[in-house]
Write an enzyme that holds these catalytic residues in place. Structure first.
Site, mmCIF file in Angstrom:
data_model
loop_
_atom_site.group_PDB
_atom_site.id
_atom_site.type_symbol
_atom_site.label_atom_id
_atom_site.label_comp_id
_atom_site.label_asym_id
_atom_site.label_seq_id
_atom_site.Cartn_x
_atom_site.Cartn_y
_atom_site.Cartn_z
ATOM 1 N N GLU A 1 0.794 -1.231 0.000
ATOM 2 C CA GLU A 1 0.000 0.000 0.000
ATOM 3 C C GLU A 1 0.829 1.285 0.000
ATOM 4 O O GLU A 1 0.473 2.273 0.646
ATOM 5 C CB GLU A 1 -0.970 -0.008 1.196
ATOM 6 C CG GLU A 1 -1.960 -1.161 1.134
ATOM 7 C CD GLU A 1 -2.983 -1.150 2.258
ATOM 8 O OE1 GLU A 1 -4.097 -1.633 2.027
ATOM 9 O OE2 GLU A 1 -2.648 -0.683 3.373
ATOM 10 N N TRP B 1 -2.286 -11.646 0.259
ATOM 11 C CA TRP B 1 -3.456 -11.183 1.036
ATOM 12 C C TRP B 1 -4.583 -10.672 0.152
ATOM 13 O O TRP B 1 -5.746 -10.751 0.528
ATOM 14 C CB TRP B 1 -3.023 -10.090 2.016
ATOM 15 C CG TRP B 1 -2.688 -8.765 1.419
ATOM 16 C CD1 TRP B 1 -1.510 -8.398 0.845
ATOM 17 C CD2 TRP B 1 -3.532 -7.604 1.343
ATOM 18 N NE1 TRP B 1 -1.555 -7.095 0.417
ATOM 19 C CE2 TRP B 1 -2.785 -6.579 0.703
ATOM 20 C CE3 TRP B 1 -4.835 -7.337 1.741
ATOM 21 C CZ2 TRP B 1 -3.320 -5.308 0.466
ATOM 22 C CZ3 TRP B 1 -5.362 -6.065 1.503
ATOM 23 C CH2 TRP B 1 -4.610 -5.071 0.883
#
Length: 775
Positions: free
Chosen positions: A344, A410
């Site tokens: 991110e 993930w």
């Protein structure tokens, strides 16, 4: 002679009866083992642990493992078994080395006079001892002495080994800090379930939790933030560097050493995560020169998006800092793996940073994605030089994987699939199955959580490998991991609630052979295991017992049909209507319930006369606008249509979950709704149902106005209410009542609902409505 035969028979029967009493037999239904062993055979009889029972071990290095049982017996039975290296004739539990077994395998043989546990390693002995623990009566978990109980171990033959080498759980201690004692308690519970890896998320934007002696400000400044715990995580405002920071905490290096040593004795390895290049605002707050701009910032108190304050990839000082930090981390954590995050990172600052752009040119990189790859590969070389392996989230695939990196997938299974195709080891941890910060039941009964669902049976459906993988790819899948991010988990009690019983489901699917995984069977065992959790003092969720109603209305007849079920199959559901009390004598649910007038429904799962989970408590209000035509001046948002044209007048109410398909949503416009009553009607009240969840930008209205018309042309105001903004940390449903003098011969009702004008965080405010009742 006849008398002698009678006496002899009586004696034999008496002895048989005594034998059965001394060594009773057990059935498979009596055994509650999670995870289910690879193979198990149950024999007649049982072994009794008493004050004379000995623990025989192969060497003093194994002696600390005997505390797995002896610590329990000391509290619950008032004695400890003597530990010895010398053999005994009977009444002993023996740990024996068997070098032919795999590292994590064990074999357990329980007979009436002895227990034999064989393993080749400490890990095998740990898992075998935890199995013995689960075979003992659940009262062994008691914190105080229990009288008049037989400490029996069923006579069994067990051969067991895990299916996957990586069986993990990630605890995020950055967003909310949890003390050392809780971490150790959680390690105990992981070992109980034969999990073997604690992924320790020590660094994130909202807190730096590990002491680094060369950089003391990382914990002095980065370990604390402004206390905004009374506000929803994603509605918290930006802090200034000079604001007083009082919420936080950190682990000293001595704390870390103690935790690591404790975990080793329980068969748990700990993998530290030191995030980079993003999720590091706590570090930049301590040392602003780590960023591209060098500007002072504060540790944020809540959610940050996008994440633009990241490490500068162009400065050599950044890498010097990280190597210093990682050197101290590696001294504290002796294991193979170091997790470095990699997720991110919004690279806006890199795009305008002269240092980062110079790095891109000098290294011949294509863009900022390749700059992140450069960043990660450089860190990997440093770790490899020190005998360590880098783990990163699946974003490290972007721009090119570091050569020997392990990928934690993930964002679904795709990253793991691609990494395994490239020959890299993979740990599967998809949001779809293993994010434990998600709701596990209806938000109407659950504490605050991220707005998505991971119920117990969804966890049990998880399988680390994919059918589409080749045999070589499957060999690269190490296992799976559950993640508990702590944005919405403020304390230890809440943490336990989110972890259990879901962690038990994960433990089974990564340990037990796939052909032995059956939800029906697991659902029976986990319900029995919850009784042990009670004694262990675990604040586990009972969400799988919650009633899941499914209601629909026939708009032609106005009849509502209600179906009831729970996540656990084959449970007893009882319900009561209107004023009847919900009890063990209430009606048993057998078929859908039909209603056509105001009704109040209560329902719950019962077991042995006791309510097992949350009580469904639901009102169905039939009002004068049910199924009437509705028109909208501004249409609801395409993503939040509710029941569409008649969704606001269909009796069926939305839950606290804004994505449940019942809510209609507006942004940047008021909701102006006109209801045609189709005939002259007497009314004196309108009730508007609304949802608020400030973290997602959904706010209660600031004003509601009701207008009425007798001729369909001219409207007059009947009533109006206004409300002031209030902080709200969780999802909430409110019925706003607008009462007025009785109005006769009304044909049209127009309701104007105005959204909150000034969103505290800026931007627009969502308005969510469901059901406008006209009375």
């Amino acid at each position: 002679m006849k008398l002698v035969k009678i006496l002899l028979c009586s004696f034999v029967l008496l002895m048989i009866g005594c034998g059965e009493k001394e060594n009773p037999s057990f059935t498979k239904e009596d055994l509650v083992l999670i995870p289910e062993p690879q193979s198990i055979e149950i024999n007649n009889g049982s072994f009794r642990v008493n004050t004379e029972t000995k623990l025989i071990i192969p060497g003093d290095s194994i002696k600390p493992l005997t505390n797995i049982l002896n610590d329990l017996f000391e509290k619950s039975a008032g004695f400890q078994m003597a530990v010895s290296n010398e053999s005994a004739e009977d009444n002993f539990i023996q740990l024996k080395k068997n070098t032919e077994l795999a590292e994590e395998a064990y074999e357990l043989s329980v007979a009436t006079n002895q227990v034999l546990l064989e393993a080749s390693s400490r890990l095998g002995f740990v898992y075998g001892l935890e199995t013995i623990r689960q075979l003992l009566p659940k009262e062994i978990e008691s914190a105080s002495k229990i009288s008049e109980i037989d400490w029996l171990i069923p006579n069994v033959e067990i051969s067991d080994a895990p299916q996957y080498s990586y069986r993990g759980n990630m605890l995020d201690v950055s967003r909310h800090f949890f003390g050392k004692d809780y971490i150790k308690k959680h390690i105990d519970r992981m070992a109980f379930l034969k999990l073997n890896t604690l992924h320790f998320h020590l660094v994130d934007d909202q807190g730096w939790r590990i002491e680094i002696k060369k950089y003391p400000k990382l914990t002095e400044v980065g370990g604390f933030r402004v206390d905004q715990e009374d506000t929803h995580w994603n509605a918290r405002t930006e802090n200034e560097p000079e604001d007083e920071a009082t919420y936080g905490g950190f682990y000293t290096q001595e704390d870390i050493k103690e935790i690591v040593a404790y975990a080793r004795e329980k068969g748990i390895r700990i993998i530290p995560e030191i995030e980079m290049p993003a999720h590091v605002m706590s570090a930049i707050a301590a040392y602003p020169w780590l960023s591209c701009t060098g500007e002072p910032i504060a540790v944020p108190s809540g959610g940050v998006w996008p994440i633009t304050s990241i490490y500068c990839a162009g400065k050599e000082s950044t890498f010097e800092f990280l190597e210093d930090v990682l050197t101290e981390v590696m001294e504290l954590f002796p294991g193979e793996y170091i997790h470095v995050g990699g997720d991110e990172a919004t690279k806006t600052n890199w795009e305008s940073c002269p240092d980062c752009q110079r790095r891109i040119r000098e290294e011949g990189l294509a863009d900022e994605h390749e700059l992140q790859s450069y960043f990660m590969k450089r860190i990997e070389k440093f770790l490899n030089k020190n005998g360590r392996t880098l783990i990163g989230w699946d974003e490290i695939l972007e721009g090119g994987l570091p050569e020997e990196a392990t990928v934690m997938s993930w964002r679904g299974f795709e990253g793991g699939w691609e990494a395994s195709k490239q020959g890299h080891d993979v740990i599967m941890t998809p949001t779809s199955h293993l994010y434990f910060d998600y709701f596990q039941g209806s938000p109407d009964h659950e504490p605050v959580a991220f707005n998505a669902f991971t119920p117990l049976n969804r966890v049990y459906e998880f399988r680390p490998v994919l059918d589409s993988m080749t045999a070589e790819q499957k060999n690269h899948v190490l296992g799976g991991q559950a993640n508990l991010w702590s944005e919405y988990v403020p304390n230890e009690e809440h943490s336990e609630y989110m972890l259990f019983p879901r962690l038990a489901a994960l433990a089974e699917v990564v340990w037990t052979p796939e052909n032995k995984l059956h939800w029906q069977d697991f659902s029976v065992r986990i319900q029995k295991m919850m009784e042990r959790f009670d004694i262990m003092g675990i604040n586990y969720a009972r969400s799988a017992y919650a009633i899941q109603p499914d209601s629909e209305i026939n708009l032609e007849t106005g009849e509502v049909t209600i179906e009831l079920k729970a996540e656990f199959p084959d449970v007893e559901i009882r319900y009561g209507m209107n004023d009847s009390e919900l009890s063990a004598n209430s009606n048993i649910y057998k078929e859908p319930i039909k209603i056509n007038s105001n009704s109040h429904l209560k329902a719950a799962v019962f077991k042995n006369g006791e309510i097992m989970g949350p009580i469904l408590d639901k009102d169905f209000q039939f009002h004068k606008a049910v199924a009437k035509p509705v028109t909208y001046k501004y249409s609801y948002n395409d993503n939040y249509k509710g029941g569409e044209e008649k969704g606001l007048v269909d009796v069926l109410r939305g839950s606290k979950y804004f994505k449940d398909g019942r809510w209609q949503g507006w942004i940047n416009n008021p909701a102006i709704i006109t209801i045609n009553l189709e005939e002259p009607t007497e009314i004196n009240e309108v009730v508007v149902g609304s949802l608020e969840e400030q973290g997602t930008g959904i706010y209660f209205p600031q004003k509601i106005k009701v207008e009425v018309s007798k001729d369909g042309k001219t409207f007059e105001k009947a009533g109006e209410i206004t409300r002031e903004f209030q902080n709200n940390t969780s999802a909430k449903i409110e019925n706003f009542r607008i009462g007025f003098d009785t109005q006769n011969n009304i044909e049209l009702v127009r309701v104007t609902v105005e959204p909150l004008e000034h969103n505290p965080k800026g931007g627009g405010s969502w308005l969510f409505l469901d059901e406008i009742q006209v009375k």
